[in-house]
Motif scaffolding. Structure first.
Motif, PDB file in Angstrom:
ATOM      1  N   UNK A  82       0.942  -1.065  -0.043  1.00 39.96           N
ATOM      2  CA  UNK A  82       0.069   0.031   0.022  1.00 39.96           C
ATOM      3  C   UNK A  82       0.833   1.268  -0.066  1.00 39.96           C
ATOM      4  N   UNK A  83       0.777   2.151  -0.939  1.00 39.81           N
ATOM      5  CA  UNK A  83       1.421   3.375  -0.828  1.00 39.81           C
ATOM      6  C   UNK A  83       0.962   4.420   0.281  1.00 39.81           C
ATOM      7  N   UNK A  84       1.817   4.349   1.208  1.00 37.68           N
ATOM      8  CA  UNK A  84       1.622   5.243   2.479  1.00 37.68           C
ATOM      9  C   UNK A  84       2.001   6.770   2.308  1.00 37.68           C
ATOM     10  N   UNK A  91      15.925  18.115  -5.570  1.00 36.67           N
ATOM     11  CA  UNK A  91      17.247  17.103  -5.941  1.00 36.67           C
ATOM     12  C   UNK A  91      18.381  17.432  -5.315  1.00 36.67           C
ATOM     13  N   UNK A  92      18.592  18.457  -4.359  1.00 40.35           N
ATOM     14  CA  UNK A  92      19.634  18.740  -3.505  1.00 40.35           C
ATOM     15  C   UNK A  92      19.581  18.196  -2.191  1.00 40.35           C
ATOM     16  N   UNK A  93      18.671  18.568  -1.397  1.00 41.67           N
ATOM     17  CA  UNK A  93      18.536  17.962   0.163  1.00 41.67           C
ATOM     18  C   UNK A  93      16.883  18.195   0.454  1.00 41.67           C
ATOM     19  N   UNK A  94      16.412  17.139   0.951  1.00 41.36           N
ATOM     20  CA  UNK A  94      15.169  17.156   1.656  1.00 41.36           C
ATOM     21  C   UNK A  94      15.027  16.178   2.616  1.00 41.36           C
ATOM     22  N   UNK A  95      13.866  16.644   3.438  1.00 40.75           N
ATOM     23  CA  UNK A  95      13.400  15.461   4.339  1.00 40.75           C
ATOM     24  C   UNK A  95      11.880  14.987   4.313  1.00 40.75           C
ATOM     25  N   UNK A  96      11.572  13.682   4.580  1.00 44.15           N
ATOM     26  CA  UNK A  96      10.015  13.484   4.719  1.00 44.15           C
ATOM     27  C   UNK A  96       9.755  12.794   5.970  1.00 44.15           C
ATOM     28  N   UNK A  97       8.840  13.639   6.526  1.00 41.96           N
ATOM     29  CA  UNK A  97       8.353  13.242   7.904  1.00 41.96           C
ATOM     30  C   UNK A  97       7.440  11.768   7.975  1.00 41.96           C
ATOM     31  N   UNK A  98       7.939  10.839   8.324  1.00 44.55           N
ATOM     32  CA  UNK A  98       7.272   9.364   8.469  1.00 44.55           C
ATOM     33  C   UNK A  98       6.624   9.174   9.801  1.00 44.55           C
ATOM     34  N   UNK A 101       3.728   6.704  10.108  1.00 42.75           N
ATOM     35  CA  UNK A 101       3.556   5.625   9.622  1.00 42.75           C
ATOM     36  C   UNK A 101       3.613   4.668  10.643  1.00 42.75           C
ATOM     37  N   UNK A 102       2.661   3.606  10.905  1.00 41.62           N
ATOM     38  CA  UNK A 102       2.946   2.606  11.941  1.00 41.62           C
ATOM     39  C   UNK A 102       4.235   1.708  11.775  1.00 41.62           C
ATOM     40  N   UNK A 103       4.685   1.107  12.763  1.00 42.33           N
ATOM     41  CA  UNK A 103       5.765   0.534  12.877  1.00 42.33           C
ATOM     42  C   UNK A 103       5.962  -0.556  11.720  1.00 42.33           C
ATOM     43  N   UNK A 104       6.831  -0.851  10.932  1.00 42.73           N
ATOM     44  CA  UNK A 104       6.583  -1.780   9.916  1.00 42.73           C
ATOM     45  C   UNK A 104       7.928  -1.656   9.031  1.00 42.73           C
ATOM     46  N   UNK A 105       7.951  -2.575   7.833  1.00 38.80           N
ATOM     47  CA  UNK A 105       9.076  -2.722   7.011  1.00 38.80           C
ATOM     48  C   UNK A 105       8.593  -1.976   5.894  1.00 38.80           C
ATOM     49  N   UNK A 106       9.208  -0.939   5.374  1.00 34.69           N
ATOM     50  CA  UNK A 106       8.857  -0.226   3.988  1.00 34.69           C
ATOM     51  C   UNK A 106       9.861  -0.318   3.031  1.00 34.69           C
ATOM     52  N   UNK A 107       9.366  -0.004   1.512  1.00 30.03           N
ATOM     53  CA  UNK A 107       9.987   0.261   0.490  1.00 30.03           C
ATOM     54  C   UNK A 107      10.003   1.659   0.153  1.00 30.03           C
TER      55      UNK A 107
END
Length: 125
Positions: A82-84, A91-98, A101-107
């Protein structure tokens, strides 16, 4: 005596670089997704970013090369596919707040506007 000094210097430098890597987060090992379905080792592309998971801040860090102006990023559950999160980052530098997300394994899949695609896995346990 010179060998001991050289060895001390080597370990000191290694320790300092280790601290910097830990501050950035845990490296997510990315691999380039081959075009056309072939499975051979591809040389590192000029637009391949370094990607980290910062457990303290619960963020994914995209440290790009600046070769491209943006990346399209998709984070999916590795169990249900499922896309979360789907977003575009610098393209230089950025962050994504996760943090949501519930605990788990992600791709994580990162697509470059040059047509290159990179994939890696991380867990939030």
């Amino acid at each position: 005596m010179n060998n001991k000094l050289l060895l001390f210097f080597f370990f000191t430098i290694s320790f300092c670089f280790g601290i910097n890597a830990d501050e950035a987060g845990n490296l997510i090992r990315m691999h380039q997704v081959p075009k056309g379905g072939t499975h051979h080792n591809l040389p590192q592309a000029a637009d391949e970013p370094d990607v980290y998971y910062n457990t303290d801040n619960q963020t994914v860090i995209i440290d790009g090369t600046g070769y491209v102006s943006y990346y399209d990023v998709v984070i999916e559950s590795a169990t249900s596919w499922t896309v979360m999160i789907s977003t575009q980052v610098s393209g230089s530098y950025d962050t994504i707040d996760i943090s949501s997300l519930p605990a788990g394994m992600y791709c994580i899949t990162i697509d470059s506007p040059t047509g290159n695609s990179y994939e890696g896995f991380f867990d939030t346990y």
